[in-house]
Design a protein around this motif. Structure first.
Motif, PDB file in Angstrom:
ATOM      1  N   LEU A  42      16.314  -1.626  -6.774  1.00  0.00           N
ATOM      2  CA  LEU A  42      15.435  -1.282  -5.662  1.00  0.00           C
ATOM      3  C   LEU A  42      14.130  -2.051  -5.842  1.00  0.00           C
ATOM      4  O   LEU A  42      13.612  -2.135  -6.956  1.00  0.00           O
ATOM      5  CB  LEU A  42      15.143   0.224  -5.628  1.00  0.00           C
ATOM      6  CG  LEU A  42      16.322   1.179  -5.413  1.00  0.00           C
ATOM      7  CD1 LEU A  42      15.856   2.625  -5.608  1.00  0.00           C
ATOM      8  CD2 LEU A  42      16.921   1.010  -4.032  1.00  0.00           C
ATOM      9  N   THR A  43      13.613  -2.584  -4.763  1.00  0.00           N
ATOM     10  CA  THR A  43      12.345  -3.310  -4.829  1.00  0.00           C
ATOM     11  C   THR A  43      11.321  -2.596  -3.967  1.00  0.00           C
ATOM     12  O   THR A  43      11.432  -2.558  -2.739  1.00  0.00           O
ATOM     13  CB  THR A  43      12.511  -4.764  -4.344  1.00  0.00           C
ATOM     14  OG1 THR A  43      13.502  -5.425  -5.139  1.00  0.00           O
ATOM     15  CG2 THR A  43      11.194  -5.516  -4.460  1.00  0.00           C
ATOM     16  N   LEU A  44      10.320  -1.995  -4.610  1.00  0.00           N
ATOM     17  CA  LEU A  44       9.264  -1.255  -3.923  1.00  0.00           C
ATOM     18  C   LEU A  44       7.990  -2.097  -3.935  1.00  0.00           C
ATOM     19  O   LEU A  44       7.574  -2.595  -4.986  1.00  0.00           O
ATOM     20  CB  LEU A  44       9.022   0.081  -4.622  1.00  0.00           C
ATOM     21  CG  LEU A  44       7.935   0.991  -4.042  1.00  0.00           C
ATOM     22  CD1 LEU A  44       8.318   1.478  -2.653  1.00  0.00           C
ATOM     23  CD2 LEU A  44       7.668   2.173  -4.974  1.00  0.00           C
ATOM     24  N   THR A  45       7.389  -2.255  -2.767  1.00  0.00           N
ATOM     25  CA  THR A  45       6.191  -3.084  -2.638  1.00  0.00           C
ATOM     26  C   THR A  45       5.060  -2.279  -2.018  1.00  0.00           C
ATOM     27  O   THR A  45       5.256  -1.560  -1.037  1.00  0.00           O
ATOM     28  CB  THR A  45       6.467  -4.320  -1.762  1.00  0.00           C
ATOM     29  OG1 THR A  45       7.549  -5.065  -2.307  1.00  0.00           O
ATOM     30  CG2 THR A  45       5.237  -5.204  -1.673  1.00  0.00           C
ATOM     31  N   LYS A  46       3.873  -2.386  -2.603  1.00  0.00           N
ATOM     32  CA  LYS A  46       2.660  -1.767  -2.072  1.00  0.00           C
ATOM     33  C   LYS A  46       1.538  -2.792  -2.170  1.00  0.00           C
ATOM     34  O   LYS A  46       1.322  -3.387  -3.235  1.00  0.00           O
ATOM     35  CB  LYS A  46       2.316  -0.508  -2.876  1.00  0.00           C
ATOM     36  CG  LYS A  46       1.013   0.165  -2.463  1.00  0.00           C
ATOM     37  CD  LYS A  46       1.114   0.814  -1.110  1.00  0.00           C
ATOM     38  CE  LYS A  46      -0.168   1.587  -0.773  1.00  0.00           C
ATOM     39  NZ  LYS A  46      -0.116   2.183   0.587  1.00  0.00           N
ATOM     40  N   SER A  47       0.832  -3.001  -1.067  1.00  0.00           N
ATOM     41  CA  SER A  47      -0.211  -4.025  -1.051  1.00  0.00           C
ATOM     42  C   SER A  47      -1.531  -3.446  -0.583  1.00  0.00           C
ATOM     43  O   SER A  47      -1.573  -2.413   0.095  1.00  0.00           O
ATOM     44  CB  SER A  47       0.192  -5.180  -0.110  1.00  0.00           C
ATOM     45  OG  SER A  47       1.417  -5.755  -0.499  1.00  0.00           O
ATOM     46  N   ALA A  48      -2.601  -4.114  -0.955  1.00  0.00           N
ATOM     47  CA  ALA A  48      -3.946  -3.773  -0.497  1.00  0.00           C
ATOM     48  C   ALA A  48      -4.530  -4.991   0.215  1.00  0.00           C
ATOM     49  O   ALA A  48      -4.316  -6.130  -0.198  1.00  0.00           O
ATOM     50  CB  ALA A  48      -4.838  -3.382  -1.676  1.00  0.00           C
ATOM     51  N   GLU A  59     -21.520 -21.824  -5.720  1.00  0.00           N
ATOM     52  CA  GLU A  59     -20.455 -22.318  -6.577  1.00  0.00           C
ATOM     53  C   GLU A  59     -19.296 -21.332  -6.680  1.00  0.00           C
ATOM     54  O   GLU A  59     -18.161 -21.723  -6.924  1.00  0.00           O
ATOM     55  CB  GLU A  59     -21.006 -22.615  -7.977  1.00  0.00           C
ATOM     56  CG  GLU A  59     -22.036 -23.740  -8.014  1.00  0.00           C
ATOM     57  CD  GLU A  59     -22.489 -24.014  -9.428  1.00  0.00           C
ATOM     58  OE1 GLU A  59     -22.040 -23.297 -10.347  1.00  0.00           O
ATOM     59  OE2 GLU A  59     -23.285 -24.954  -9.622  1.00  0.00           O
ATOM     60  N   GLN A  60     -19.570 -20.046  -6.510  1.00  0.00           N
ATOM     61  CA  GLN A  60     -18.532 -19.029  -6.595  1.00  0.00           C
ATOM     62  C   GLN A  60     -18.396 -18.289  -5.267  1.00  0.00           C
ATOM     63  O   GLN A  60     -19.338 -18.258  -4.459  1.00  0.00           O
ATOM     64  CB  GLN A  60     -18.866 -18.023  -7.704  1.00  0.00           C
ATOM     65  CG  GLN A  60     -18.911 -18.649  -9.095  1.00  0.00           C
ATOM     66  CD  GLN A  60     -19.212 -17.611 -10.158  1.00  0.00           C
ATOM     67  OE1 GLN A  60     -19.568 -16.488  -9.843  1.00  0.00           O
ATOM     68  NE2 GLN A  60     -19.067 -17.989 -11.411  1.00  0.00           N
ATOM     69  N   ALA A  61     -17.216 -17.740  -5.039  1.00  0.00           N
ATOM     70  CA  ALA A  61     -16.975 -16.988  -3.813  1.00  0.00           C
ATOM     71  C   ALA A  61     -17.748 -15.672  -3.839  1.00  0.00           C
ATOM     72  O   ALA A  61     -18.077 -15.145  -4.904  1.00  0.00           O
ATOM     73  CB  ALA A  61     -15.485 -16.713  -3.652  1.00  0.00           C
ATOM     74  N   GLY A  62     -18.022 -15.154  -2.636  1.00  0.00           N
ATOM     75  CA  GLY A  62     -18.695 -13.864  -2.551  1.00  0.00           C
ATOM     76  C   GLY A  62     -17.737 -12.737  -2.921  1.00  0.00           C
ATOM     77  O   GLY A  62     -16.534 -12.930  -3.103  1.00  0.00           O
ATOM     78  N   ILE A  63     -18.285 -11.536  -3.030  1.00  0.00           N
ATOM     79  CA  ILE A  63     -17.475 -10.372  -3.393  1.00  0.00           C
ATOM     80  C   ILE A  63     -16.583  -9.987  -2.224  1.00  0.00           C
ATOM     81  O   ILE A  63     -17.039  -9.819  -1.091  1.00  0.00           O
ATOM     82  CB  ILE A  63     -18.375  -9.186  -3.776  1.00  0.00           C
ATOM     83  CG1 ILE A  63     -19.225  -9.559  -4.997  1.00  0.00           C
ATOM     84  CG2 ILE A  63     -17.549  -7.942  -4.067  1.00  0.00           C
ATOM     85  CD1 ILE A  63     -20.213  -8.491  -5.397  1.00  0.00           C
ATOM     86  N   ALA A  64     -15.283  -9.874  -2.499  1.00  0.00           N
ATOM     87  CA  ALA A  64     -14.326  -9.505  -1.456  1.00  0.00           C
ATOM     88  C   ALA A  64     -14.541  -8.061  -1.020  1.00  0.00           C
ATOM     89  O   ALA A  64     -14.997  -7.216  -1.793  1.00  0.00           O
ATOM     90  CB  ALA A  64     -12.902  -9.691  -1.957  1.00  0.00           C
ATOM     91  N   GLU A  65     -14.200  -7.771   0.241  1.00  0.00           N
ATOM     92  CA  GLU A  65     -14.367  -6.428   0.807  1.00  0.00           C
ATOM     93  C   GLU A  65     -13.000  -5.801   1.048  1.00  0.00           C
ATOM     94  O   GLU A  65     -12.141  -6.389   1.714  1.00  0.00           O
ATOM     95  CB  GLU A  65     -15.139  -6.512   2.118  1.00  0.00           C
ATOM     96  CG  GLU A  65     -15.322  -5.172   2.805  1.00  0.00           C
ATOM     97  CD  GLU A  65     -15.997  -5.314   4.147  1.00  0.00           C
ATOM     98  OE1 GLU A  65     -16.061  -4.299   4.875  1.00  0.00           O
ATOM     99  OE2 GLU A  65     -16.453  -6.436   4.479  1.00  0.00           O
ATOM    100  N   PHE A  66     -12.805  -4.620   0.493  1.00  0.00           N
ATOM    101  CA  PHE A  66     -11.541  -3.909   0.683  1.00  0.00           C
ATOM    102  C   PHE A  66     -11.449  -3.413   2.119  1.00  0.00           C
ATOM    103  O   PHE A  66     -12.364  -2.773   2.635  1.00  0.00           O
ATOM    104  CB  PHE A  66     -11.458  -2.720  -0.281  1.00  0.00           C
ATOM    105  CG  PHE A  66     -10.246  -1.848  -0.090  1.00  0.00           C
ATOM    106  CD1 PHE A  66      -8.975  -2.313  -0.372  1.00  0.00           C
ATOM    107  CD2 PHE A  66     -10.397  -0.552   0.390  1.00  0.00           C
ATOM    108  CE1 PHE A  66      -7.865  -1.511  -0.204  1.00  0.00           C
ATOM    109  CE2 PHE A  66      -9.291   0.270   0.562  1.00  0.00           C
ATOM    110  CZ  PHE A  66      -8.018  -0.219   0.273  1.00  0.00           C
ATOM    111  N   SER A  67     -10.314  -3.700   2.791  1.00  0.00           N
ATOM    112  CA  SER A  67     -10.174  -3.324   4.204  1.00  0.00           C
ATOM    113  C   SER A  67      -9.085  -2.293   4.447  1.00  0.00           C
ATOM    114  O   SER A  67      -8.916  -1.827   5.565  1.00  0.00           O
ATOM    115  CB  SER A  67      -9.881  -4.573   5.053  1.00  0.00           C
ATOM    116  OG  SER A  67      -8.670  -5.200   4.634  1.00  0.00           O
TER     117      SER A  67
END
Length: 254
Positions: A42-48, A59-67
């Motif tokens: 069985l393959t169970l997938t959960k994503s954010a 030089e670096q990316a900004g802080i990602a925002e959880f949606s």
């Protein structure tokens, strides 16, 4: 692959879709689709979901925002083989799975076409058992008799979660205060929750309606209930009849 002997068989149960909306399906639609052989994988997938923020010139990316959290998905394989049995043919079993991708007759008649909701169940394995829809069925036929009747097939079935945790707040409701989610514990009753949340045990119907409860006197521990915001309660409900028979009113059972 060997046939299960003395083991709990996995199955998929179809349910009538809720014609009036809501997060709970209607009653069972036909009998369960019982697996001839239990899955060996069985393959169970959960994503954010996250929104990346690119800062120009940095030089670096900004802080990602959880949606938000994505629904769970479950991929499984159904193996069918009738070479040594006189039960339903492979074709009939595959067609049962295909009905999960077609609107039910009742939903068409109600002018709200929808395929059935389904739930995969295998014993006590609760992590993979949730209300979902079948997004795809792929049947590969691998053996036929002399007349061309299929005797063996492998079906790849993909399920996508429908009903997850209830939202803590409904941004479109116009409510000035947030809704809450309450996890039921032993001793809870709708009148008791209404008393704690709104100061009035007689408005228990607000909670029952918000959660599409068929039997408001039965609250299994662990159930998550959506508690509407106080300003969503119609004033007329404050004059509603008393609590359901057999329930514990505020102040009792303590």
């Amino acid at each position: 692959m060997t046939r299960p002997t003395g083991k709990v068989s996995a199955f998929i149960q179809r349910y009538n879709p809720p014609l009036g909306g809501g997060n709970r399906p209607g009653g069972p639609l036909g009998g369960p689709i019982t697996f001839m052989f239990n899955p060996n994988q069985l393959t169970l997938t959960k994503s954010a979901s996250w929104i990346p923020h690119v800062v120009r010139g940095a030089e670096q990316a900004g802080i990602a925002e959880f949606s938000g959290s994505e629904p769970r998905s479950l991929a499984l394989t159904v193996f069918l083989d009738v070479t040594d049995t006189h039960s339903r043919t492979v074709q009939q079993r595959v067609e049962s799975l295909l009905t999960c991708c077609a609107p039910t007759m009742a939903s068409i008649a109600a002018k709200a076409p929808s395929p059935p909701w389904v739930k995969f169940t295998w014993g006590q394995f609760q992590t993979v058992s949730f209300y979902s829809y079948v997004s795809q069925v792929t049947a590969t036929y691998t053996l036929f008799d002399s007349s061309g009747t299929p005797l063996r097939a492998t079906c790849a079935v993909n399920l996508t979660e429908i009903s997850g945790s209830k939202p803590a707040q409904n941004p479109t409701s116009g409510s000035r205060s947030a809704r809450r989610v309450h996890r039921v514990v032993d001793g809870d009753s709708l009148p008791l929750l209404a008393h704690r949340e709104y100061g009035d045990p007689t408005v228990w119907r607000v909670i029952a309606e918000a959660n599409d409860l068929d039997d408001p006197t039965r609250l299994p521990p662990g159930t998550e209930l959506l508690l509407p915001a106080p300003d969503e309660i119609p004033a007329v409900l404050s004059r509603a009849p008393g609590p359901p028979a057999g329930s514990v009113t505020a102040g009792e059972g303590r």
